[in-house]
Design an enzyme around this catalytic site. Structure first.
Site, PDB file in Angstrom:
ATOM      1  N   SER A  90     -68.701   0.761  32.202  1.00 33.92           N
ATOM      2  CA  SER A  90     -68.314   0.508  30.790  1.00 33.92           C
ATOM      3  C   SER A  90     -66.867   0.937  30.558  1.00 33.92           C
ATOM      4  CB  SER A  90     -69.342   1.358  29.841  1.00 33.92           C
ATOM      5  OG  SER A  90     -68.623   1.506  28.669  1.00 33.92           O
ATOM      6  N   HIS A  98     -54.029   1.822  30.379  1.00 33.90           N
ATOM      7  CA  HIS A  98     -54.766   2.138  31.499  1.00 33.90           C
ATOM      8  C   HIS A  98     -56.090   1.215  31.486  1.00 33.90           C
ATOM      9  CE1 HIS A  98     -57.367   4.840  34.047  1.00 33.90           C
ATOM     10  NE2 HIS A  98     -56.232   4.483  34.690  1.00 33.90           N
ATOM     11  N   PHE A 123     -71.222  -9.025  38.376  1.00 29.65           N
ATOM     12  CA  PHE A 123     -70.365  -8.218  37.365  1.00 29.65           C
ATOM     13  C   PHE A 123     -70.890  -7.896  36.254  1.00 29.65           C
ATOM     14  CE2 PHE A 123     -65.974  -7.096  36.482  1.00 29.65           C
ATOM     15  CZ  PHE A 123     -66.027  -7.277  35.018  1.00 29.65           C
TER      16      PHE A 123
HETATM   17  N1  LIG Z   1     -60.987   5.048  31.084  1.00 31.81           N
HETATM   18  C1  LIG Z   1     -62.146   4.494  31.710  1.00 31.81           C
HETATM   19  C2  LIG Z   1     -62.297   4.702  33.259  1.00 31.81           C
HETATM   20  N2  LIG Z   1     -61.083   5.281  33.820  1.00 31.81           N
HETATM   21  C3  LIG Z   1     -61.401   5.794  35.240  1.00 31.81           C
HETATM   22  C4  LIG Z   1     -61.363   4.892  36.249  1.00 31.81           C
HETATM   23  O1  LIG Z   1     -62.304   3.796  36.359  1.00 31.81           O
HETATM   24  C5  LIG Z   1     -61.115   5.666  37.574  1.00 31.81           C
HETATM   25  O2  LIG Z   1     -62.440   6.400  37.876  1.00 31.81           O
HETATM   26  C6  LIG Z   1     -60.005   6.618  37.807  1.00 31.81           C
HETATM   27  O3  LIG Z   1     -58.827   5.889  37.481  1.00 31.81           O
HETATM   28  C7  LIG Z   1     -59.743   7.199  39.014  1.00 31.81           C
HETATM   29  O4  LIG Z   1     -59.920   6.170  40.062  1.00 31.81           O
HETATM   30  N3  LIG Z   1     -63.327   4.468  33.897  1.00 31.81           N
HETATM   31  C8  LIG Z   1     -64.422   3.783  33.451  1.00 31.81           C
HETATM   32  O5  LIG Z   1     -65.449   3.219  33.931  1.00 31.81           O
HETATM   33  N4  LIG Z   1     -64.376   3.621  32.015  1.00 31.81           N
HETATM   34  C9  LIG Z   1     -63.565   3.991  31.106  1.00 31.81           C
HETATM   35  O6  LIG Z   1     -63.361   3.708  29.893  1.00 31.81           O
HETATM   36  C1  LIG Z   2     -60.030   2.797  30.067  1.00 29.05           C
HETATM   37  C2  LIG Z   2     -59.196   3.966  30.085  1.00 29.05           C
HETATM   38  O1  LIG Z   2     -58.771   4.288  31.309  1.00 29.05           O
HETATM   39  C3  LIG Z   2     -59.023   4.585  29.013  1.00 29.05           C
HETATM   40  O2  LIG Z   2     -60.289   4.921  28.304  1.00 29.05           O
HETATM   41  C4  LIG Z   2     -58.386   6.126  28.955  1.00 29.05           C
HETATM   42  O3  LIG Z   2     -57.843   6.216  27.812  1.00 29.05           O
HETATM   43  P1  LIG Z   2     -56.503   6.510  27.469  1.00 29.05           P
HETATM   44  O4  LIG Z   2     -55.856   4.975  27.667  1.00 29.05           O
HETATM   45  O5  LIG Z   2     -56.217   7.065  25.886  1.00 29.05           O
HETATM   46  O6  LIG Z   2     -55.897   7.468  28.521  1.00 29.05           O
END
Ligand SMILES: Nc1c(NC[C@H](O)[C@H](O)[C@H](O)CO)[nH]c(=O)[nH]c1=O
Ligand SMILES: CC(=O)[C@@H](O)COP(=O)(O)O
Length: 168
Positions: A90, A98, A123
């Site tokens: 999710s 990001h 997926f």
């Molecule tokens: N922001 C979300 C993330 N971010 C973390 C990345 O998936 C990953 O674990 C990190 O960059 C280290 O490699 N992951 C999600 O699954 N959902 C998010 O909303």
């Molecule tokens: C998808 C992500 O990595 C995000 O939720 C992280 O939040 P932010 O873009 O505010 O650092």
């Protein structure tokens, strides 16, 4: 909107291959764990409803959706007998770009696994603008993408089995 005002998770069991002899892996991201657990439960319940044995479902957890790629790769190497794998995640938009890179990275990574390995990887990664969108699609008013992923996994496992039959 493709999903809005529809529940895409309903299925006709008569149209689903019998899955009692199939073995499945589910790799679950721990980010937004309330959402990913709902997706997992939807997939697990759909597997059981279609005849999959509990002992034939293996679950691994990974920290985030980006790690689904490596987790699915290693699961394939550890359990060669699996018929399909579901990658459950999710991703929810935050303040920065990001979100875009995580979504693109996990999408391309799972696509590559399907090209490089012989076990289908389904997926099941939500890529939502808001938490409410995620709630609506993980057992809420628009159904459960985990349920849909399990049905896809069963169908792809059957396709893989049939393909092997024609080849040998
Ligand atoms: N922001 C979300 C993330 N971010 C973390 C990345 O998936 C990953 O674990 C990190 O960059 C280290 O490699 N992951 C999600 O699954 N959902 C998010 O909303
Ligand atoms: C998808 C992500 O990595 C995000 O939720 C992280 O939040 P932010 O873009 O505010 O650092």
């Amino acid at each position: 909107m493709a999903t809005a005002n529809k529940n895409l998770s309903q299925y006709d069991k008569e149209t689903i291959p019998n899955a009692k002899n199939f073995k499945f892996g589910i790799v679950v991201s721990e980010w937004n764990e309330d959402i990913t657990q709902g997706l997992f439960q939807g997939a697990f319940d759909a597997f059981i409803d279609n005849g999959v044995l509990k002992e034939n479902i293996v679950r691994w957890n990974v920290p985030g959706s980006f790690e689904l790629i490596y987790g699915c790769k290693k699961l394939t190497e550890s359990f060669e007998m699996l018929d399909a794998i579901i990658a459950v995640g999710s991703v929810i938009q935050g303040e920065t770009k990001h979100f875009d890179f995580v979504c693109e990275g996990v999408t391309q990574g799972i696509k590559d696994l399907n090209l490089q390995q012989d076990i289908p990887v389904i997926f099941c990664v939500l890529t939502d603008n808001t938490k409410q969108q995620s709630i609506d699609r993980s057992g809420g008013k628009y159904g459960n993408k985990g349920t849909e992923a399990a049905i896809a996994a069963i169908k792809m496992a059957q396709l893989r089995k049939d393909a092997k039959f024609y080849k040998d």
